[in-house]
Design a protein around this motif. Structure first.
Motif, PDB file in Angstrom:
ATOM      1  N   ILE A  52     -72.269 -31.346  16.339  1.00 36.40           N
ATOM      2  CA  ILE A  52     -71.331 -31.971  17.275  1.00 36.40           C
ATOM      3  C   ILE A  52     -71.395 -33.495  17.173  1.00 36.40           C
ATOM      4  N   ARG A  53     -72.619 -34.029  17.195  1.00 38.69           N
ATOM      5  CA  ARG A  53     -72.807 -35.485  17.105  1.00 38.69           C
ATOM      6  C   ARG A  53     -72.885 -35.896  15.640  1.00 38.69           C
ATOM      7  N   LEU A  54     -71.825 -36.550  15.165  1.00 39.05           N
ATOM      8  CA  LEU A  54     -71.740 -36.967  13.772  1.00 39.05           C
ATOM      9  C   LEU A  54     -71.206 -38.397  13.684  1.00 39.05           C
ATOM     10  N   PRO A  55     -71.573 -39.137  12.640  1.00 38.44           N
ATOM     11  CA  PRO A  55     -71.011 -40.480  12.455  1.00 38.44           C
ATOM     12  C   PRO A  55     -69.565 -40.388  11.949  1.00 38.44           C
ATOM     13  N   LEU A  60     -66.296 -31.904  17.291  1.00 38.13           N
ATOM     14  CA  LEU A  60     -65.140 -31.218  17.872  1.00 38.13           C
ATOM     15  C   LEU A  60     -63.836 -31.670  17.213  1.00 38.13           C
ATOM     16  N   THR A  61     -63.748 -32.964  16.906  1.00 41.05           N
ATOM     17  CA  THR A  61     -62.563 -33.467  16.181  1.00 41.05           C
ATOM     18  C   THR A  61     -62.508 -32.875  14.782  1.00 41.05           C
ATOM     19  N   PHE A  62     -63.676 -32.806  14.128  1.00 44.11           N
ATOM     20  CA  PHE A  62     -63.754 -32.209  12.791  1.00 44.11           C
ATOM     21  C   PHE A  62     -63.323 -30.743  12.842  1.00 44.11           C
ATOM     22  N   LEU A  63     -63.800 -30.037  13.878  1.00 41.93           N
ATOM     23  CA  LEU A  63     -63.431 -28.628  14.054  1.00 41.93           C
ATOM     24  C   LEU A  63     -61.915 -28.491  14.221  1.00 41.93           C
ATOM     25  N   THR A  73     -60.254 -20.188   9.215  1.00 40.24           N
ATOM     26  CA  THR A  73     -61.622 -20.590   8.890  1.00 40.24           C
ATOM     27  C   THR A  73     -62.588 -20.233  10.025  1.00 40.24           C
ATOM     28  N   THR A  74     -63.736 -19.665   9.662  1.00 42.50           N
ATOM     29  CA  THR A  74     -64.768 -19.342  10.643  1.00 42.50           C
ATOM     30  C   THR A  74     -65.700 -20.537  10.781  1.00 42.50           C
ATOM     31  N   ALA A  75     -65.887 -21.005  12.018  1.00 38.76           N
ATOM     32  CA  ALA A  75     -66.725 -22.182  12.250  1.00 38.76           C
ATOM     33  C   ALA A  75     -67.841 -21.878  13.230  1.00 38.76           C
ATOM     34  N   ILE A  76     -69.017 -22.433  12.938  1.00 39.55           N
ATOM     35  CA  ILE A  76     -70.166 -22.339  13.837  1.00 39.55           C
ATOM     36  C   ILE A  76     -70.588 -23.763  14.192  1.00 39.55           C
ATOM     37  N   VAL A  77     -70.761 -24.036  15.477  1.00 43.31           N
ATOM     38  CA  VAL A  77     -71.067 -25.382  15.945  1.00 43.31           C
ATOM     39  C   VAL A  77     -72.545 -25.498  16.309  1.00 43.31           C
ATOM     40  N   THR A  86     -69.208 -28.336  26.611  1.00 36.47           N
ATOM     41  CA  THR A  86     -69.137 -28.466  25.149  1.00 36.47           C
ATOM     42  C   THR A  86     -68.876 -27.117  24.493  1.00 36.47           C
ATOM     43  N   ALA A  87     -69.566 -26.085  24.961  1.00 33.91           N
ATOM     44  CA  ALA A  87     -69.387 -24.745  24.397  1.00 33.91           C
ATOM     45  C   ALA A  87     -67.965 -24.247  24.604  1.00 33.91           C
ATOM     46  N   ILE A  88     -67.432 -24.454  25.816  1.00 34.03           N
ATOM     47  CA  ILE A  88     -66.062 -24.009  26.111  1.00 34.03           C
ATOM     48  C   ILE A  88     -65.059 -24.739  25.227  1.00 34.03           C
ATOM     49  N   LYS A  89     -65.247 -26.055  25.072  1.00 31.70           N
ATOM     50  CA  LYS A  89     -64.335 -26.829  24.224  1.00 31.70           C
ATOM     51  C   LYS A  89     -64.366 -26.331  22.782  1.00 31.70           C
ATOM     52  N   ALA A  90     -65.585 -26.057  22.286  1.00 31.45           N
ATOM     53  CA  ALA A  90     -65.727 -25.573  20.906  1.00 31.45           C
ATOM     54  C   ALA A  90     -65.039 -24.226  20.729  1.00 31.45           C
TER      55      ALA A  90
END
Length: 269
Positions: A52-55, A60-63, A73-77, A86-90
């Motif tokens: 989640i925390r990325l430079p 979430l934006t990347f997702l 695409t299957t994504a795991i956060v 955060t979980a709900i948003k993802a």
């Protein structure tokens, strides 16, 4: 499975990569989400695992970006800041699952194994649907004569509408095959297809079976029950041996066919 890992922590990135490679996964690990997005556009991946925390771009934006490019695409956060929000948003953005830091490689591997099982079930379901469609296509009803071609033409016509269809024929001539072909070549093919033999029950139970009943409608009605008509709602229903239905039931069936509505035994609506 081809896995794309987006993680800026070097040690964690290397640890996860080594663990997944050891289990036979095809892994590409990137520390920059912008670079990962460019690679994602050019290559196919079965699953994307992102922090989640990325430079440069948060997870979430990347997702959101990868889902816009390839919705399936299957994504795991991964997140060390696990909150319900955060979980709900993802999940709303389409994440298949999330995992909270710190976690072991074994925990992630368990999620991936569960994902494999899920994908296998989806593929089996798709395969079964294809087999059903092929089985009940016109080509699987034997016959190439002029009369049979006429039957196919009628099937194709009635399959495109919601009319009630009466199929007449001696035992063994393929009435159920025709019913199958009508349903699976119609717009209702992905909705319920309920089959019912009208000779299977005595008259006293037939009404409840077809129309359902409310709790307490009769002795033994300990809870409400949907009938075959309700179960078939939005789809199709095949009533076999309809000519054996008692006269008292035929009037109630006629109403169901005419007004497209049923009333449960003991019900008022």
């Amino acid at each position: 499975m081809k896995v794309l890992i987006v993680e800026d922590e070097k040690i964690k990135r290397i640890t996860l990569t080594d663990a997944l490679l050891k289990e036979g996964y095809d892994v590409l690990a990137i520390d920059n989400p912008v670079e990962a997005l460019n690679i994602f556009k050019e290559r196919e991946f079965d699953v994307v695992i992102t922090d989640i925390r990325l430079p440069h771009m948060d997870g979430l934006t990347f997702l959101k970006e990868i889902k816009a490019l390839k919705p399936d695409t299957t994504a795991i956060v991964m997140t060390a800041y696990a909150t319900v929000d955060t979980a709900i948003k993802a999940m709303k953005l389409g994440a298949w699952d999330y995992i909270t830091k710190p976690f072991s490689s074994e925990e992630l591997l368990l999620i991936l194994e569960r994902l494999k099982d899920f994908r296998r079930l989806v593929e089996e379901n798709i395969k079964l649907k294809q087999e059903i469609t092929e089985r009940y296509s016109f080509g699987n009803i034997v016959g190439k004569s002029k009369k049979m071609k006429d039957v196919y033409a009628v099937i194709e016509t009635v399959a495109q509408c919601d009319a009630t269809v009466l199929i007449i024929g001696e035992s063994g001539t393929g009435k159920e095959l025709v019913a199958n072909a009508i349903h699976y070549n119609s717009s209702r093919k992905d909705r319920p297809f309920i089959k019912f033999s009208c000779t299977a029950l005595v008259e006293t139970l037939l009404e409840s079976e077809l129309f359902g009943h409310e709790k307490g409608a009769f002795t033994g009605a300990i809870k409400e029950r949907k009938g075959r008509f309700e179960l078939a709602n939005g789809g199709s229903m095949f009533l076999d041996d309809i000519d054996d239905i008692p006269l008292s039931m035929q009037t109630k069936l006629l109403r169901a066919f005419e007004v497209k509505a049923v009333e449960r035994v003991g019900g008022t609506k």
